[in-house]
Design an enzyme around this catalytic site. Structure first.
Site, PDB file in Angstrom:
ATOM      1  N   GLY A  10       0.746  -1.180  -0.077  1.00  0.00           N
ATOM      2  CA  GLY A  10      -0.091  -0.042   0.140  1.00  0.00           C
ATOM      3  C   GLY A  10       0.665   1.231   0.026  1.00  0.00           C
ATOM      4  O   GLY A  10       0.466   2.083   0.566  1.00  0.00           O
ATOM      5  N   ARG A  35      -1.856  -0.743  -6.011  1.00  0.00           N
ATOM      6  CA  ARG A  35      -2.724  -1.142  -7.134  1.00  0.00           C
ATOM      7  C   ARG A  35      -2.664   0.023  -8.447  1.00  0.00           C
ATOM      8  O   ARG A  35      -3.316  -0.250  -9.541  1.00  0.00           O
ATOM      9  CB  ARG A  35      -4.387  -1.143  -6.750  1.00  0.00           C
ATOM     10  CG  ARG A  35      -4.722  -2.295  -5.846  1.00  0.00           C
ATOM     11  CD  ARG A  35      -6.095  -2.213  -5.301  1.00  0.00           C
ATOM     12  NE  ARG A  35      -6.524  -1.019  -4.504  1.00  0.00           N
ATOM     13  CZ  ARG A  35      -7.623  -0.699  -4.166  1.00  0.00           C
ATOM     14  NH1 ARG A  35      -8.613  -1.223  -4.512  1.00  0.00           N
ATOM     15  NH2 ARG A  35      -7.729   0.456  -3.383  1.00  0.00           N
ATOM     16  N   ASP A  60      -3.567  -6.267  -6.427  1.00  0.00           N
ATOM     17  CA  ASP A  60      -4.507  -6.099  -5.485  1.00  0.00           C
ATOM     18  C   ASP A  60      -4.482  -7.086  -4.287  1.00  0.00           C
ATOM     19  O   ASP A  60      -4.411  -8.344  -4.558  1.00  0.00           O
ATOM     20  CB  ASP A  60      -6.182  -6.249  -5.900  1.00  0.00           C
ATOM     21  CG  ASP A  60      -6.919  -5.770  -4.926  1.00  0.00           C
ATOM     22  OD1 ASP A  60      -6.856  -5.921  -3.702  1.00  0.00           O
ATOM     23  OD2 ASP A  60      -7.983  -5.225  -5.569  1.00  0.00           O
ATOM     24  N   SER A 140      -3.890  -0.164  14.312  1.00  0.00           N
ATOM     25  CA  SER A 140      -4.779   1.184  14.611  1.00  0.00           C
ATOM     26  C   SER A 140      -5.315   1.081  16.349  1.00  0.00           C
ATOM     27  O   SER A 140      -5.360   0.127  16.877  1.00  0.00           O
ATOM     28  CB  SER A 140      -5.949   1.290  14.038  1.00  0.00           C
ATOM     29  OG  SER A 140      -6.828   2.340  14.071  1.00  0.00           O
ATOM     30  N   TYR A 153     -14.329  -2.427  10.760  1.00  0.00           N
ATOM     31  CA  TYR A 153     -13.164  -2.013  10.713  1.00  0.00           C
ATOM     32  C   TYR A 153     -12.293  -2.091  12.130  1.00  0.00           C
ATOM     33  O   TYR A 153     -11.039  -2.623  12.097  1.00  0.00           O
ATOM     34  CB  TYR A 153     -13.072  -0.528  10.501  1.00  0.00           C
ATOM     35  CG  TYR A 153     -11.447   0.330  10.525  1.00  0.00           C
ATOM     36  CD1 TYR A 153     -10.624  -0.258   9.427  1.00  0.00           C
ATOM     37  CD2 TYR A 153     -11.203   0.904  11.524  1.00  0.00           C
ATOM     38  CE1 TYR A 153      -9.346   0.310   9.501  1.00  0.00           C
ATOM     39  CE2 TYR A 153     -10.025   1.459  11.488  1.00  0.00           C
ATOM     40  CZ  TYR A 153      -8.890   1.449  10.563  1.00  0.00           C
ATOM     41  OH  TYR A 153      -7.916   1.749  10.748  1.00  0.00           O
ATOM     42  N   LYS A 157      -8.884  -4.284  12.708  1.00  0.00           N
ATOM     43  CA  LYS A 157      -7.566  -4.000  13.650  1.00  0.00           C
ATOM     44  C   LYS A 157      -7.270  -4.771  14.746  1.00  0.00           C
ATOM     45  O   LYS A 157      -6.160  -4.867  15.284  1.00  0.00           O
ATOM     46  CB  LYS A 157      -7.704  -2.457  13.532  1.00  0.00           C
ATOM     47  CG  LYS A 157      -7.314  -1.748  12.338  1.00  0.00           C
ATOM     48  CD  LYS A 157      -6.330  -2.205  11.332  1.00  0.00           C
ATOM     49  CE  LYS A 157      -6.120  -1.141  10.359  1.00  0.00           C
ATOM     50  NZ  LYS A 157      -4.854  -1.576   9.626  1.00  0.00           N
ATOM     51  N   GLY A 184      -3.498   6.745  15.851  1.00  0.00           N
ATOM     52  CA  GLY A 184      -4.745   7.305  15.942  1.00  0.00           C
ATOM     53  C   GLY A 184      -5.219   8.051  14.632  1.00  0.00           C
ATOM     54  O   GLY A 184      -5.025   7.636  13.539  1.00  0.00           O
ATOM     55  N   THR A 188      -4.553  11.425   5.724  1.00  0.00           N
ATOM     56  CA  THR A 188      -4.210  10.596   4.791  1.00  0.00           C
ATOM     57  C   THR A 188      -5.368  10.904   3.929  1.00  0.00           C
ATOM     58  O   THR A 188      -6.548  11.444   4.069  1.00  0.00           O
ATOM     59  CB  THR A 188      -3.621   9.383   4.928  1.00  0.00           C
ATOM     60  OG1 THR A 188      -4.673   8.575   5.377  1.00  0.00           O
ATOM     61  CG2 THR A 188      -2.456   9.547   5.778  1.00  0.00           C
ATOM     62  N   PHE A 190      -7.393   8.344   4.061  1.00  0.00           N
ATOM     63  CA  PHE A 190      -8.099   7.418   4.735  1.00  0.00           C
ATOM     64  C   PHE A 190      -9.500   7.709   4.900  1.00  0.00           C
ATOM     65  O   PHE A 190     -10.288   6.760   4.377  1.00  0.00           O
ATOM     66  CB  PHE A 190      -7.466   7.192   6.279  1.00  0.00           C
ATOM     67  CG  PHE A 190      -8.271   6.038   7.088  1.00  0.00           C
ATOM     68  CD1 PHE A 190      -7.777   4.921   7.013  1.00  0.00           C
ATOM     69  CD2 PHE A 190      -8.876   6.678   8.011  1.00  0.00           C
ATOM     70  CE1 PHE A 190      -8.426   4.039   7.745  1.00  0.00           C
ATOM     71  CE2 PHE A 190      -9.858   5.922   8.761  1.00  0.00           C
ATOM     72  CZ  PHE A 190      -9.334   4.499   8.739  1.00  0.00           C
TER      73      PHE A 190
END
Length: 254
Positions: A10, A35, A60, A140, A153, A157, A184, A188, A190
């Site tokens: 990534g 990707r 991917d 995370s 999510y 994590k 935290g 980005t 994200f």
């Protein structure tokens, strides 16, 4: 090759890109994956201008066969990865669990958990054989406790934490080190991804607080990798100054 090799999944944006830049500056050669062919090519040019030699792998990470084919295509000397940074990951949606989108669930589970497992399975056997290497997983704060709308999510994590701890146990008889870095709020793309391109919702995530940057996290990743061989930094929680936990953030009022 005399230089050490870092592999970053990534790597085309965000924390992954910052890690690639930091490790290039730190004297590593890089394997960067993602990707987006164009973004990886531009990053390769940038890193090589800094003196690194770079291999790009476009696939991917959700597709195990594609990841395996890509890794196996590397020249033998490039498979001796010193540091694997399992960074590829994403969040999608913020709906209650009972209203969630099944396709979003699949994407998060396949990327954040299965993708990490795939890369670990491909790279770590060589580390064990050489009795040398470092796996750094990007977890995370969300893996410590669930927050409203975070359900799947947060679960992925939490799985990253369990998988990191489990791998550390599995390689304890070797010199391979395993680290979980838990950011935290990091600004980005994200949140843009989470909200499917809704920039207004994404911007509101960071409103009233100075969030972390990808570079902040890359600094911590590099620090962990640079510790003496007998030092294993197992886990690091990194928060913005005004963030107390995954769900407690103090924001300045306008």
């Amino acid at each position: 090759m005399n230089k050490r090799i870092a592999m970053v999944t990534g790597a085309s944006s965000g924390i992954g890109r910052a890690c690639a830049e930091k490790f290039a500056q730190g004297g590593y050669n890089l394997i960067i994956t993602g990707r987006d062919t164009e973004k990886l090519h531009l990053l390769k040019e940038q890193l090589e201008a800094q003196g690194a030699t770079v291999q790009t792998l476009v696939f991917d990470i959700r597709h195990r066969e594609a990841a395996t084919t890509a890794f196996n295509s590397l020249p033998a000397e490039w498979k001796t990865v010193d540091v694997l940074i399992n960074n590829a990951g994403l969040a999608l949606g913020l709906e209650p669990e009972f209203e969630g989108n099944a396709e979003d669930w699949d994407a998060m589970i396949d990327t954040n958990i299965k993708g990490l497992l795939t890369m670990t399975r491909l790279v770590v056997p060589g580390m064990v054989e050489r009795n040398h290497g470092h796996v750094i997983n990007i977890g995370s704060v969300a893996g410590d406790a669930a927050y409203a709308g975070g359900n799947v999510y947060c679960a992925t994590k939490a799985a990253v934490k369990a998988l990191t701890d489990g791998l550390r146990i599995d390689v304890a008889h070797t010199a391979v080190r395993v680290t979980n870095i838990k950011p935290g709020l990091v600004q980005t793309n994200f949140s843009n991804v989470r909200f499917h391109g809704d920039e207004t919702r994404a911007d509101n995530v960071y409103k009233g607080i100075k969030p972390l940057t990808g570079t902040d996290i890359a600094d911590v990743v590099f620090y962990a990798a640079s510790a003496p061989e007998h030092v294993q930094i197992a886990e690091v929680l990194v928060l913005a100054t005004h963030q107390a936990s995954g769900s407690v953030v103090w924001r300045e009022k306008e």
